[in-house]
Design an enzyme around this catalytic site. Structure first.
Site, PDB file in Angstrom:
ATOM      1  N   HIS A  70       0.899  -1.306  -0.062  1.00  0.00           N
ATOM      2  CA  HIS A  70       0.127  -0.060   0.041  1.00  0.00           C
ATOM      3  C   HIS A  70       0.947   1.255   0.129  1.00  0.00           C
ATOM      4  O   HIS A  70       2.003   1.211   0.562  1.00  0.00           O
ATOM      5  CB  HIS A  70      -0.908  -0.113   1.142  1.00  0.00           C
ATOM      6  CG  HIS A  70      -2.011   0.957   0.999  1.00  0.00           C
ATOM      7  ND1 HIS A  70      -1.911   2.379   1.271  1.00  0.00           N
ATOM      8  CD2 HIS A  70      -3.391   0.631   0.480  1.00  0.00           C
ATOM      9  CE1 HIS A  70      -3.114   2.802   0.932  1.00  0.00           C
ATOM     10  NE2 HIS A  70      -3.863   1.777   0.611  1.00  0.00           N
ATOM     11  N   ASP A  93      -7.817  -5.633  -0.347  1.00  0.00           N
ATOM     12  CA  ASP A  93      -8.282  -6.352  -1.501  1.00  0.00           C
ATOM     13  C   ASP A  93      -8.005  -7.676  -1.188  1.00  0.00           C
ATOM     14  O   ASP A  93      -8.504  -8.676  -1.686  1.00  0.00           O
ATOM     15  CB  ASP A  93      -7.765  -5.974  -2.672  1.00  0.00           C
ATOM     16  CG  ASP A  93      -8.235  -4.549  -2.921  1.00  0.00           C
ATOM     17  OD1 ASP A  93      -9.505  -4.158  -3.010  1.00  0.00           O
ATOM     18  OD2 ASP A  93      -7.500  -3.477  -3.302  1.00  0.00           O
TER      19      ASP A  93
HETATM   20  N1  COA Z   1       4.417  -7.503  -3.999  1.00  0.00           N
HETATM   21  C1  COA Z   1       5.565  -7.388  -4.191  1.00  0.00           C
HETATM   22  N2  COA Z   1       6.286  -6.292  -3.878  1.00  0.00           N
HETATM   23  C2  COA Z   1       5.773  -5.220  -3.785  1.00  0.00           C
HETATM   24  C3  COA Z   1       4.296  -5.105  -3.697  1.00  0.00           C
HETATM   25  C4  COA Z   1       3.596  -6.599  -3.712  1.00  0.00           C
HETATM   26  N3  COA Z   1       2.286  -6.572  -3.721  1.00  0.00           N
HETATM   27  N4  COA Z   1       3.943  -3.921  -3.474  1.00  0.00           N
HETATM   28  C5  COA Z   1       5.118  -3.293  -3.533  1.00  0.00           C
HETATM   29  N5  COA Z   1       5.998  -3.833  -3.692  1.00  0.00           N
HETATM   30  C6  COA Z   1       7.454  -3.568  -3.645  1.00  0.00           C
HETATM   31  C7  COA Z   1       7.911  -2.878  -5.172  1.00  0.00           C
HETATM   32  O1  COA Z   1       8.354  -3.984  -5.949  1.00  0.00           O
HETATM   33  C8  COA Z   1       8.941  -2.022  -4.692  1.00  0.00           C
HETATM   34  O2  COA Z   1      10.045  -2.683  -4.283  1.00  0.00           O
HETATM   35  P1  COA Z   1      11.497  -1.890  -4.679  1.00  0.00           P
HETATM   36  O3  COA Z   1      11.524  -0.708  -3.935  1.00  0.00           O
HETATM   37  O4  COA Z   1      12.445  -2.997  -4.196  1.00  0.00           O
HETATM   38  O5  COA Z   1      11.386  -1.879  -6.462  1.00  0.00           O
HETATM   39  C9  COA Z   1       8.539  -1.376  -3.317  1.00  0.00           C
HETATM   40  O6  COA Z   1       7.672  -2.335  -2.657  1.00  0.00           O
HETATM   41  C10 COA Z   1       7.302   0.108  -3.741  1.00  0.00           C
HETATM   42  O7  COA Z   1       6.635  -0.434  -4.617  1.00  0.00           O
HETATM   43  P2  COA Z   1       5.842   0.507  -5.604  1.00  0.00           P
HETATM   44  O8  COA Z   1       4.917  -0.169  -6.532  1.00  0.00           O
HETATM   45  O9  COA Z   1       6.546   1.424  -5.983  1.00  0.00           O
HETATM   46  O10 COA Z   1       4.710   1.160  -4.634  1.00  0.00           O
HETATM   47  P3  COA Z   1       3.562   2.112  -4.761  1.00  0.00           P
HETATM   48  O11 COA Z   1       3.217   2.794  -3.405  1.00  0.00           O
HETATM   49  O12 COA Z   1       3.492   2.960  -6.047  1.00  0.00           O
HETATM   50  O13 COA Z   1       2.089   1.171  -4.952  1.00  0.00           O
HETATM   51  C11 COA Z   1       0.647  -0.481  -4.688  1.00  0.00           C
HETATM   52  C12 COA Z   1       1.260   0.554  -4.106  1.00  0.00           C
HETATM   53  C13 COA Z   1      -0.623  -0.727  -3.789  1.00  0.00           C
HETATM   54  C14 COA Z   1       0.067  -0.240  -6.007  1.00  0.00           C
HETATM   55  C15 COA Z   1       1.567  -1.850  -4.923  1.00  0.00           C
HETATM   56  O14 COA Z   1       1.958  -2.105  -3.358  1.00  0.00           O
HETATM   57  C16 COA Z   1       0.922  -2.797  -5.504  1.00  0.00           C
HETATM   58  O15 COA Z   1       0.918  -2.876  -6.711  1.00  0.00           O
HETATM   59  N6  COA Z   1       0.277  -4.033  -4.932  1.00  0.00           N
HETATM   60  C17 COA Z   1      -0.384  -4.832  -5.643  1.00  0.00           C
HETATM   61  C18 COA Z   1      -1.809  -4.551  -6.014  1.00  0.00           C
HETATM   62  C19 COA Z   1      -2.781  -4.362  -4.959  1.00  0.00           C
HETATM   63  O16 COA Z   1      -2.962  -4.892  -4.227  1.00  0.00           O
HETATM   64  N7  COA Z   1      -3.465  -3.221  -5.045  1.00  0.00           N
HETATM   65  C20 COA Z   1      -4.725  -2.797  -4.133  1.00  0.00           C
HETATM   66  C21 COA Z   1      -4.180  -1.710  -3.433  1.00  0.00           C
HETATM   67  S1  COA Z   1      -5.137  -1.733  -1.745  1.00  0.00           S
END
Ligand code: COA
Length: 390
Positions: free
Chosen positions: A266, A322
């Site tokens: 998140h 979720d």
């Molecule tokens: N699984 C594995 N790694 C994850 C992850 C996940 N679900 N969510 C974040 N990370 C890691 C990323 O790979 C990244 O690692 P790095 O710094 O080594 O490159 C780091 O955490 C930051 O991720 P990032 O995508 O930049 O975070 P964000 O704040 O932009 O995105 C979400 C937040 C929610 C979009 C992201 O956590 C995600 O895509 N989750 C899966 C989809 C999901 O469940 N969405 C519902 C949200 S309520």
């Protein structure tokens, strides 16, 4: 003026000032209008929470009754909307259907622009909001019937918001326990500060367009797998894993390729998402009392959370709302592609609260950019272009 750097995803950038909800991402707390989410889930109803979000205060009995009666009496959608739905492919995703049907509602209630007087008229805005909140579940349940060749069921004004939806969805008298679980899920999903879909609400509202465009835009934004679409992805992931013994290999492969684990992580919570904690407790209680179907996916989900936690918790990545809503809806026997539309139904209250708040202090959104394209150059007619200049 010196150009500031772009902040990808606007992380940490305040886009508005709001009094609707608050997240403490370090402590893992969420409140609506100051009321902690766990208290609302334990003691309130979705109808009351929707009004709290819209108006800012918990309603007294008569205000709540008026709102509830309004919701019950505005559930029906125009026959012509049903006619439009008939022409859409039954193989389409229900979020696409919802996006289209909600946008079409605007044609039947043609307040294309809100006058200054209407924007200041709180009861007028509340009435518009109430009609949208009332009709989204009807559209989703109608589609569930229509795509399997059945006639939609009539709305039931003797049932509350959640129970009426369950009735229209299944055609069966709703189980009061399942109606209460769904009501709790609606409360948990009703609002969540300035996430992607709510940000889209602010931007769309700021143009003074009608609320149907505002909500249709938010539905489209919510549909993506990084946002509301993640709950469907969670169950698809569990199905792909298929058995607990394959979890470790699945996690290793995905994480080594830097792929996401659905339903984890998140932007704001760096500890456990409080909504996920509530849903997990609720699900474990229900399962231990034999109220859920306890499929093999339930066991995979529990073990996946444990193993993913071992790998990701140290990075502040935990199961989010979720993950657990996906598993819970699956265990309640709800079809997987309806999970995100159910999220949209619930979130409509929060979106519309932000629509009202934006109208109350509006300035059109118009951020800037840092240009990274070509510098000024001369146009070359097509006949004179070589491969180099094409
Ligand atoms: N699984 C594995 N790694 C994850 C992850 C996940 N679900 N969510 C974040 N990370 C890691 C990323 O790979 C990244 O690692 P790095 O710094 O080594 O490159 C780091 O955490 C930051 O991720 P990032 O995508 O930049 O975070 P964000 O704040 O932009 O995105 C979400 C937040 C929610 C979009 C992201 O956590 C995600 O895509 N989750 C899966 C989809 C999901 O469940 N969405 C519902 C949200 S309520």
């Amino acid at each position: 003026m010196a150009e500031s750097a772009v902040v990808p995803g606007l992380e940490g950038v305040p886009a508005t000032q709001s009094s609707i909800s608050h997240i403490d991402g370090t402590a893992g707390l969420l409140s609506y209008r100051g009321y902690p989410i766990d208290q609302l889930v334990a003691q309130s109803t979705y109808e009351e929470v929707a009004l709290l979000l819209l108006d800012g205060e918990l309603p007294d009995t008569s205000a709540l009754e008026r709102f509830d009666t309004g919701l019950r009496s505005h559930r029906q959608v125009k026959y012509n909307v049903r006619e439009i739905m008939k022409f859409l492919p039954v193989t389409g995703h229900p979020m696409d259907l919802l996006h289209c049907a909600v946008a079409s509602l605007g044609m039947f209630y043609p307040q294309q622009e809100l006058s200054d007087a209407e924007r200041e008229n709180v009861s007028h805005l509340d009435a518009m909001a109430m009609r949208i909140i009332a009709r989204i579940p009807t559209i989703v349940a109608m589609w569930e019937q229509m795509r399997f060749g059945n006639d939609p069921l009539p709305t039931r004004s003797d049932l509350n918001h959640a129970a009426n939806f369950l009735y229209m969805l299944t055609g069966r008298e709703p189980d009061p326990l399942y109606a209460r679980i769904l009501d709790a899920c609606f409360i948990l999903h009703a609002e969540h500060t300035i996430n992607a879909s709510t940000f889209s609400v602010l931007v769309t509202s700021s143009t003074l367009t009608n609320p149907y465009h505002v909500i249709a835009g938010a539905i489209g934004t919510l549909a993506g797998p990084l946002h509301g679409g993640a709950n469907q992805k969670v169950v698809e992931m569990l199905e792909e894993i298929g058995t607990p013994s394959r979890i470790a290999g699945y996690l290793d492969t995905r994480l080594s390729r830097r792929e996401k684990i659905w339903g984890f992580g998140h932007r704001v919570y760096k500890t456990r998402d409080p909504r996920a904690a509530i849903l997990k407790d609720m699900m474990e209680n229900l399962a231990s009392q034999g109220h859920l179907r306890h499929s093999h996916l339930f066991d995979i989900a529990m073990e996946l959370e444990r193993q993913a936690g071992e790998r990701l918790a140290s990075k502040g990545i935990h199961a989010n709302v979720d993950f657990y809503s996906g598993v819970l809806y699956h265990e309640m026997g709800i079809r997987t592609d309806l999970f995100t539309p159910i999220f949209a139904m619930a979130r409509s209250a929060g979106w519309l609260a932000h629509w009202r708040e934006q109208l109350g202090n509006n300035r059109i959104f118009r951020p800037t950019q840092i240009y990274s394209g070509a510098s000024a150059r001369h146009y070359v007619p097509a006949s004179q272009r070589s491969c180099d200049t094409a």
